[in-house]
Write a protein that holds these residues in place. Structure first.
Motif, PDB file in Angstrom:
ATOM      1  N   VAL A  16      -3.712   4.407 -13.526  1.00 55.80           N
ATOM      2  CA  VAL A  16      -3.628   5.991 -13.075  1.00 55.80           C
ATOM      3  C   VAL A  16      -3.203   6.549 -14.444  1.00 55.80           C
ATOM      4  CG1 VAL A  16      -1.719   7.460 -12.399  1.00 55.80           C
ATOM      5  CG2 VAL A  16      -2.457   5.523 -10.992  1.00 55.80           C
ATOM      6  N   ASP A  17      -2.630   5.846 -15.374  1.00 59.48           N
ATOM      7  CA  ASP A  17      -2.372   6.339 -16.951  1.00 59.48           C
ATOM      8  C   ASP A  17      -3.732   6.681 -17.643  1.00 59.48           C
ATOM      9  OD1 ASP A  17       0.407   6.198 -16.696  1.00 59.48           O
ATOM     10  OD2 ASP A  17       0.548   4.320 -17.774  1.00 59.48           O
ATOM     11  N   TYR A  18      -4.630   5.625 -17.363  1.00 63.98           N
ATOM     12  CA  TYR A  18      -5.950   5.805 -18.059  1.00 63.98           C
ATOM     13  C   TYR A  18      -6.840   6.936 -17.443  1.00 63.98           C
ATOM     14  CZ  TYR A  18     -10.807   4.802 -19.315  1.00 63.98           C
ATOM     15  OH  TYR A  18     -12.146   5.164 -19.772  1.00 63.98           O
ATOM     16  N   LEU A  19      -6.636   7.209 -16.126  1.00 59.51           N
ATOM     17  CA  LEU A  19      -7.404   8.396 -15.263  1.00 59.51           C
ATOM     18  C   LEU A  19      -6.713   9.529 -16.024  1.00 59.51           C
ATOM     19  CD1 LEU A  19      -8.079   6.794 -11.865  1.00 59.51           C
ATOM     20  CD2 LEU A  19      -9.605   7.135 -13.687  1.00 59.51           C
ATOM     21  N   VAL A  20      -5.515   9.546 -15.879  1.00 56.19           N
ATOM     22  CA  VAL A  20      -4.703  10.919 -16.174  1.00 56.19           C
ATOM     23  C   VAL A  20      -5.086  11.272 -17.849  1.00 56.19           C
ATOM     24  CG1 VAL A  20      -2.463  11.834 -16.817  1.00 56.19           C
ATOM     25  CG2 VAL A  20      -2.946  10.853 -14.717  1.00 56.19           C
ATOM     26  N   ILE A  21      -5.062  10.384 -18.541  1.00 62.51           N
ATOM     27  CA  ILE A  21      -5.370  10.614 -20.026  1.00 62.51           C
ATOM     28  C   ILE A  21      -6.776  10.958 -20.284  1.00 62.51           C
ATOM     29  CG2 ILE A  21      -5.286   9.398 -22.563  1.00 62.51           C
ATOM     30  CD1 ILE A  21      -2.829   8.022 -21.547  1.00 62.51           C
ATOM     31  N   SER A  22      -7.653  10.131 -19.687  1.00 63.48           N
ATOM     32  CA  SER A  22      -8.781  10.265 -20.036  1.00 63.48           C
ATOM     33  C   SER A  22      -9.416  11.664 -19.206  1.00 63.48           C
ATOM     34  CB  SER A  22      -9.813   9.117 -19.901  1.00 63.48           C
ATOM     35  OG  SER A  22      -9.712   8.821 -18.405  1.00 63.48           O
TER      36      SER A  22
ATOM     37  N   LEU B 248       0.827  -1.130   0.117  1.00 60.59           N
ATOM     38  CA  LEU B 248      -0.148   0.138   0.152  1.00 60.59           C
ATOM     39  C   LEU B 248       0.907   1.275  -0.078  1.00 60.59           C
ATOM     40  CD1 LEU B 248      -2.853  -1.315   2.461  1.00 60.59           C
ATOM     41  CD2 LEU B 248      -3.173  -0.495   0.018  1.00 60.59           C
ATOM     42  N   GLY B 249       2.034   1.310   0.780  1.00 64.11           N
ATOM     43  CA  GLY B 249       2.838   2.251   0.690  1.00 64.11           C
ATOM     44  C   GLY B 249       3.536   2.595  -0.526  1.00 64.11           C
ATOM     45  N   LEU B 250       3.891   1.722  -1.267  1.00 62.26           N
ATOM     46  CA  LEU B 250       4.550   1.719  -2.508  1.00 62.26           C
ATOM     47  C   LEU B 250       3.731   2.012  -3.525  1.00 62.26           C
ATOM     48  CD1 LEU B 250       6.961  -1.492  -2.728  1.00 62.26           C
ATOM     49  CD2 LEU B 250       7.691   1.061  -2.600  1.00 62.26           C
ATOM     50  N   ALA B 251       2.571   1.426  -3.428  1.00 61.30           N
ATOM     51  CA  ALA B 251       1.203   1.804  -4.399  1.00 61.30           C
ATOM     52  C   ALA B 251       0.750   3.524  -4.240  1.00 61.30           C
ATOM     53  CB  ALA B 251       0.035   1.125  -4.254  1.00 61.30           C
ATOM     54  N   LEU B 252       0.903   3.914  -3.073  1.00 58.67           N
ATOM     55  CA  LEU B 252       0.527   5.297  -2.618  1.00 58.67           C
ATOM     56  C   LEU B 252       1.600   6.381  -3.515  1.00 58.67           C
ATOM     57  CD1 LEU B 252      -1.280   7.462  -1.294  1.00 58.67           C
ATOM     58  CD2 LEU B 252       0.262   7.166   0.735  1.00 58.67           C
ATOM     59  N   VAL B 253       2.906   6.004  -3.278  1.00 59.27           N
ATOM     60  CA  VAL B 253       4.019   6.752  -3.635  1.00 59.27           C
ATOM     61  C   VAL B 253       3.934   6.633  -5.292  1.00 59.27           C
ATOM     62  CG1 VAL B 253       6.383   6.822  -4.115  1.00 59.27           C
ATOM     63  CG2 VAL B 253       5.558   6.534  -1.773  1.00 59.27           C
ATOM     64  N   MET B 254       3.605   5.495  -5.710  1.00 55.77           N
ATOM     65  CA  MET B 254       3.521   5.390  -7.364  1.00 55.77           C
ATOM     66  C   MET B 254       2.369   6.277  -7.883  1.00 55.77           C
ATOM     67  SD  MET B 254       3.756   2.379  -9.980  1.00 55.77           S
ATOM     68  CE  MET B 254       2.290   1.355  -9.416  1.00 55.77           C
ATOM     69  N   GLY B 255       1.180   5.998  -7.199  1.00 55.31           N
ATOM     70  CA  GLY B 255      -0.100   6.853  -7.458  1.00 55.31           C
ATOM     71  C   GLY B 255       0.087   8.331  -7.428  1.00 55.31           C
ATOM     72  N   VAL B 256       0.708   8.797  -6.361  1.00 56.90           N
ATOM     73  CA  VAL B 256       0.662  10.212  -6.213  1.00 56.90           C
ATOM     74  C   VAL B 256       1.898  10.801  -7.269  1.00 56.90           C
ATOM     75  CG1 VAL B 256       1.635  12.124  -4.619  1.00 56.90           C
ATOM     76  CG2 VAL B 256       0.216  10.421  -3.688  1.00 56.90           C
ATOM     77  N   THR B 257       2.944  10.157  -7.590  1.00 57.39           N
ATOM     78  CA  THR B 257       3.748  10.753  -8.486  1.00 57.39           C
ATOM     79  C   THR B 257       3.525  10.652 -10.014  1.00 57.39           C
ATOM     80  OG1 THR B 257       4.952   8.618  -8.426  1.00 57.39           O
ATOM     81  CG2 THR B 257       5.767  10.655  -6.643  1.00 57.39           C
ATOM     82  N   ARG B 258       2.877   9.469 -10.058  1.00 52.35           N
ATOM     83  CA  ARG B 258       2.559   9.257 -11.703  1.00 52.35           C
ATOM     84  C   ARG B 258       1.149   9.922 -12.259  1.00 52.35           C
ATOM     85  NH1 ARG B 258       4.074   4.128 -14.288  1.00 52.35           N
ATOM     86  NH2 ARG B 258       2.605   3.759 -16.277  1.00 52.35           N
ATOM     87  N   PHE B 259       0.141  10.077 -10.867  1.00 50.24           N
ATOM     88  CA  PHE B 259      -1.147  10.868 -11.341  1.00 50.24           C
ATOM     89  C   PHE B 259      -0.935  12.270 -11.733  1.00 50.24           C
ATOM     90  CE2 PHE B 259      -5.458   9.229 -10.813  1.00 50.24           C
ATOM     91  CZ  PHE B 259      -6.090  10.441 -10.865  1.00 50.24           C
ATOM     92  N   HIS B 260       0.058  12.965 -11.321  1.00 46.06           N
ATOM     93  CA  HIS B 260       0.165  14.389 -11.533  1.00 46.06           C
ATOM     94  C   HIS B 260       1.280  14.686 -12.351  1.00 46.06           C
ATOM     95  CE1 HIS B 260      -2.689  15.406  -8.344  1.00 46.06           C
ATOM     96  NE2 HIS B 260      -2.213  14.442  -7.634  1.00 46.06           N
TER      97      HIS B 260
END
Length: 199
Positions: free
Chosen positions: A66-72, A13-25
């Protein structure tokens, strides 16, 4: 690294959070934060070695989501985006190379010492290099976003242009993970000594 199920889930969960935050923006990535995905997969391979059957697909699914959410979210059709092509699916073996590098290190590390540090540097360089070759090579040779004609000379030039930024970002996050690992190891040792002292 032997961990309980609760610890494994907390690490994931910690790694997923870090990846999500940095990949999402994506707007932040070039100004304040690098995308931590490559570092996350290397660290996950190290901390979750032996759990690849469930942890690796979950992290990979998160990356795609995350890629899908950012692009769409930008009003762009996912499948028509510059970065999405048949080469996009080569992210699986790219990230797999990082996971394997972390797993290899976890199997051979011998605690907090110079030998482990040397192995960590070697594992990271090889795993990140393999990841970079697969992801960059597949995009250059397969993606329609790269105009023809293609040549090995142009590809090598492209490899050189992007290699250091990707290596720097990955090494930064792996280095931060190493600091967290060292602190957690020391705290665990101190708490064990305290428990023994009470007895």
């Amino acid at each position: 690294m032997a961990t309980s199920t609760t610890r494994r889930l907390a690490i994931l969960l910690g790694l997923a959070l870090v990846m999500g935050v940095t990949r999402f923006h994506p707007s932040l990535l070039h100004h304040a934060l690098w995308d931590a995905s490559w570092g996350v997969f290397f660290l996950a391979g190290f901390w979750l070695r032996g759990q690849g059957r469930w942890a690796f697909p979950l992290l990979l699914a998160e990356a795609v989501l995350v890629d899908y959410l950012v692009i769409s979210g930008q009003g762009i059709d996912f499948w028509s985006h510059y970065c999405v092509s048949p080469a996009y699916w080569f992210l699986a073996p790219s990230y797999g190379a990082l996971w394997l590098g972390g797993s290899w290190l976890a199997k051979r590390q011998s605690g907090l010492n110079l030998r482990t540090l040397g192995l960590a540097v070697a594992a990271l360089l090889v795993a990140e290099g393999a990841c970079y070759l697969i992801s960059n090579g597949s995009f250059y040779w397969i993606s329609a976003s790269v105009p023809a004609p293609r040549s090995f000379g142009a590809w090598f030039g492209n490899l050189g242009d992007w290699y250091l930024p990707f290596l720097t970002g990955t090494a930064l996050y792996v280095g931060l993970g190493a600091v967290v690992h060292a602190l957690a190891t020391q705290l665990s040792r101190l708490s064990q000594r305290g428990a023994h002292a009470k007895h």
